[in-house]
Design an enzyme around this catalytic site. Structure first.
Site, PDB file in Angstrom:
ATOM      1  N   ASP A  12      -5.473  -3.117  -4.417  1.00  0.00           N
ATOM      2  CA  ASP A  12      -4.304  -3.982  -4.283  1.00  0.00           C
ATOM      3  C   ASP A  12      -3.756  -3.759  -2.883  1.00  0.00           C
ATOM      4  O   ASP A  12      -3.069  -2.764  -2.633  1.00  0.00           O
ATOM      5  CB  ASP A  12      -3.257  -3.626  -5.340  1.00  0.00           C
ATOM      6  CG  ASP A  12      -1.998  -4.460  -5.207  1.00  0.00           C
ATOM      7  OD1 ASP A  12      -2.112  -5.658  -4.865  1.00  0.00           O
ATOM      8  OD2 ASP A  12      -0.903  -3.917  -5.432  1.00  0.00           O
ATOM      9  N   GLU A  71      -7.627  -7.955  -4.357  1.00  0.00           N
ATOM     10  CA  GLU A  71      -6.732  -9.052  -4.715  1.00  0.00           C
ATOM     11  C   GLU A  71      -6.516  -9.937  -3.501  1.00  0.00           C
ATOM     12  O   GLU A  71      -6.303  -9.459  -2.397  1.00  0.00           O
ATOM     13  CB  GLU A  71      -5.389  -8.484  -5.200  1.00  0.00           C
ATOM     14  CG  GLU A  71      -4.531  -9.527  -5.862  1.00  0.00           C
ATOM     15  CD  GLU A  71      -3.306  -8.928  -6.525  1.00  0.00           C
ATOM     16  OE1 GLU A  71      -3.335  -8.745  -7.750  1.00  0.00           O
ATOM     17  OE2 GLU A  71      -2.344  -8.639  -5.808  1.00  0.00           O
ATOM     18  N   ASP A 143       1.359  -0.075  -7.918  1.00  0.00           N
ATOM     19  CA  ASP A 143       0.273  -0.487  -7.027  1.00  0.00           C
ATOM     20  C   ASP A 143      -1.084  -0.030  -7.551  1.00  0.00           C
ATOM     21  O   ASP A 143      -2.072  -0.759  -7.462  1.00  0.00           O
ATOM     22  CB  ASP A 143       0.519   0.036  -5.612  1.00  0.00           C
ATOM     23  CG  ASP A 143       1.817  -0.501  -5.032  1.00  0.00           C
ATOM     24  OD1 ASP A 143       1.894  -1.718  -4.811  1.00  0.00           O
ATOM     25  OD2 ASP A 143       2.751   0.294  -4.834  1.00  0.00           O
TER      26      ASP A 143
END
Length: 173
Positions: A12, A71, A143
């Site tokens: 991420d 992502e 996260d």
């Protein structure tokens, strides 16, 4: 015949905090390996990128993932934030490419829809589902949970034999 287990590194990206999570694939029982957060908020811009790059390279070297799942950037309000986040994504993609690890990318909506069942789920919902799917005793940090969700999303799609083109059409299951 059962497919061979594969290691998946989910990432991420963030310009201040980059989450990561490694799982081992398995349609009904993905296994948690490790997760954490690369914190670079106290560093200057170029040092942040260097630290993210080196950290991702170390994680790849240590855990030997078969694929890196990142992502996609989704920032619609602040162009400067999108550029900064894009730079962080760039060094992550570069680290994976240098290490010859294939890269997959998913939108936040794809990840949330796959893990929670709602494309606009909140962070706490993602954390809760990641904790349950991986049978973790504690809730992962935001996260790290997002990174693990990326890895779980890829694991789910691959276990169903779906390809990236099919995924981009918003397939539900």
């Amino acid at each position: 015949m059962q497919k061979a287990k594969k290691r998946i590194l989910g990432v991420d990206p963030g310009s201040r905090k980059t989450g990561f999570g490694v799982i081992e694939s398995g349609r009904f029982n993905p296994n948690y390996i490790v997760s954490g957060v690369i914190r670079v908020e106290k560093l200057s811009g170029s040092q942040r990128l260097k630290n993210i790059f080196e950290s991702i390279c170390q994680i790849i070297d240590q855990y030997q993932p078969d694929v890196v799942v990142v992502e996609k950037v989704f920032v619609y309000k602040n162009p400067k934030s999108a550029i900064t986040l894009g730079q962080a994504r760039g060094v992550i993609l570069c680290a994976a490419a240098i290490k010859d690890v294939p890269i997959m990318e998913y939108t936040p909506t794809q990840v949330k829809n796959t893990i929670v069942g709602k494309g606009h789920a909140g962070k706490t919902q993602v954390q809760y589902m990641v904790q349950n799917l991986l049978k973790l005793t504690e809730c992962p940090q935001e996260d790290a949970a997002d990174a693990l969700a990326c890895a779980l999303c890829h694991d789910r799609y691959m276990s169903l034999g779906l390809d990236a083109e099919t995924l981009s059409k918003g397939t539900k299951f």
